[in-house]
Design a protein around this motif. Structure first.
Motif, PDB file in Angstrom:
ATOM      1  N   ILE A 244       0.848  -1.191   0.000  1.00 33.75           N
ATOM      2  CA  ILE A 244       0.000   0.000   0.000  1.00 33.75           C
ATOM      3  C   ILE A 244       0.883   1.240   0.000  1.00 33.75           C
ATOM      4  O   ILE A 244       1.715   1.421   0.893  1.00 33.75           O
ATOM      5  N   SER A 245       0.695   2.079  -0.994  1.00 30.78           N
ATOM      6  CA  SER A 245       1.309   3.406  -0.985  1.00 30.78           C
ATOM      7  C   SER A 245       0.184   4.422  -0.889  1.00 30.78           C
ATOM      8  O   SER A 245      -0.931   4.179  -1.370  1.00 30.78           O
ATOM      9  N   THR A 246       0.468   5.562  -0.275  1.00 34.81           N
ATOM     10  CA  THR A 246      -0.573   6.571  -0.102  1.00 34.81           C
ATOM     11  C   THR A 246      -1.079   7.071  -1.455  1.00 34.81           C
ATOM     12  O   THR A 246      -2.274   7.324  -1.621  1.00 34.81           O
ATOM     13  N   GLY A 247      -0.172   7.203  -2.420  1.00 38.44           N
ATOM     14  CA  GLY A 247      -0.575   7.668  -3.745  1.00 38.44           C
ATOM     15  C   GLY A 247      -1.554   6.709  -4.409  1.00 38.44           C
ATOM     16  O   GLY A 247      -2.587   7.129  -4.956  1.00 38.44           O
ATOM     17  N   ASP A 248      -1.255   5.409  -4.348  1.00 38.82           N
ATOM     18  CA  ASP A 248      -2.145   4.417  -4.948  1.00 38.82           C
ATOM     19  C   ASP A 248      -3.495   4.396  -4.238  1.00 38.82           C
ATOM     20  O   ASP A 248      -4.552   4.315  -4.878  1.00 38.82           O
ATOM     21  N   ALA A 249      -3.473   4.444  -2.896  1.00 37.68           N
ATOM     22  CA  ALA A 249      -4.715   4.412  -2.129  1.00 37.68           C
ATOM     23  C   ALA A 249      -5.582   5.631  -2.452  1.00 37.68           C
ATOM     24  O   ALA A 249      -6.807   5.533  -2.576  1.00 37.68           O
ATOM     25  N   LEU A 250      -4.927   6.781  -2.595  1.00 35.06           N
ATOM     26  CA  LEU A 250      -5.664   8.013  -2.914  1.00 35.06           C
ATOM     27  C   LEU A 250      -6.296   7.908  -4.302  1.00 35.06           C
ATOM     28  O   LEU A 250      -7.472   8.243  -4.483  1.00 35.06           O
ATOM     29  N   ARG A 251      -5.520   7.440  -5.277  1.00 32.53           N
ATOM     30  CA  ARG A 251      -6.044   7.330  -6.647  1.00 32.53           C
ATOM     31  C   ARG A 251      -7.199   6.325  -6.723  1.00 32.53           C
ATOM     32  O   ARG A 251      -8.153   6.516  -7.487  1.00 32.53           O
ATOM     33  N   GLU A 252      -7.133   5.248  -5.928  1.00 32.92           N
ATOM     34  CA  GLU A 252      -8.216   4.270  -5.911  1.00 32.92           C
ATOM     35  C   GLU A 252      -9.506   4.898  -5.400  1.00 32.92           C
ATOM     36  O   GLU A 252     -10.595   4.631  -5.928  1.00 32.92           O
ATOM     37  N   GLN A 253      -9.393   5.735  -4.360  1.00 36.95           N
ATOM     38  CA  GLN A 253     -10.578   6.385  -3.814  1.00 36.95           C
ATOM     39  C   GLN A 253     -11.186   7.355  -4.839  1.00 36.95           C
ATOM     40  O   GLN A 253     -12.406   7.438  -4.989  1.00 36.95           O
ATOM     41  N   VAL A 254     -10.316   8.090  -5.524  1.00 34.14           N
ATOM     42  CA  VAL A 254     -10.801   9.039  -6.537  1.00 34.14           C
ATOM     43  C   VAL A 254     -11.490   8.287  -7.679  1.00 34.14           C
ATOM     44  O   VAL A 254     -12.581   8.661  -8.128  1.00 34.14           O
TER      45      VAL A 254
END
Length: 213
Positions: free
Chosen positions: A90-100
């Motif tokens: 889990i990277s914060t960037g990937d998690a953020l993009r998934e939510q978007v």
């Protein structure tokens, strides 16, 4: 808290504990500082494997934090750790993009900040990471958290939520090696990706020189 209004947090000086605090149930957290001059692949995996000893229940998923400066090899190590132990990276960037992409309420708030050229505030990033860690794959397989926490507030939020790492991997690379790696990186526009450490480890082929940025 509004977009771009995260409160600056003064980072505490690094602490190198000789003994990690005990978790609930009497087990100790494993804290490993790993020297990582290139190449670092097998050495770092060996350190994680050594920390994962007989005291750990085979049914208990691993919860790993990894940290290190730019060009220390986090991406490479994360791939190897995932392959070796089967945890969810889990990277914060990937998690953020998934939510978007999913159009969630958290994703909409983050997208609004980014569309306005503002920083995504700490409290929103924290909620996104907590939501990702609560998902079924992380609960059953364990997780490898990359690039988080970055601030004291983020670390405190994890602790307050009862999220505790079982292992911590620190990639400790000499400054001169980091500088060499960073200045040797090139970008390949087709497909967009980083080509790390090309210079001076090997000369750039003349055929791709016009495409290098």
């Amino acid at each position: 808290m509004g977009c771009g209004q995260s409160t600056p947090v003064k980072a505490a000086p690094p602490v190198k504990p000789k003994h990690a605090k005990k978790k609930a149930g009497g087990k100790k957290k494993k804290v490993k500082k790993v020297a990582a001059p290139a190449p670092v692949k097998e050495e770092t995996l060996a350190e994680v494997a050594e920390a994962t000893n007989e005291e750990d229940s085979p049914d208990e998923p691993l919860h790993i934090l990894i940290a290190g400066p730019p060009a220390s090899g986090k991406g490479t190590q994360c791939e190897l750790i995932v392959e070796k132990f089967g945890v969810v990276h889990i990277s914060t960037g990937d998690a953020l993009r998934e939510q978007v992409a999913a159009g969630t309420e958290l994703g909409k708030q983050a997208d609004e900040c980014m569309q306005n050229g503002q920083l995504v505030p700490d409290d929103l990033i924290i909620d996104i990471v907590k939501d990702r860690l609560a998902q079924e794959d992380c609960q059953t397989k364990g997780w490898l958290l990359d690039g988080f926490p970055r601030t004291g507030a983020q670390a405190q939020a994890l602790g307050d939520a009862g999220i505790v790492a079982s292992h911590f991997v620190l990639l400790d690379v000499p400054d001169e090696v980091l500088v060499e790696r960073c200045t040797g990186r090139r970008n390949d526009p087709v497909p967009p990706r980083s080509l790390p450490h090309l210079v001076p480890l090997c000369p750039t082929p003349l055929s791709i020189t016009p495409f290098i940025k």
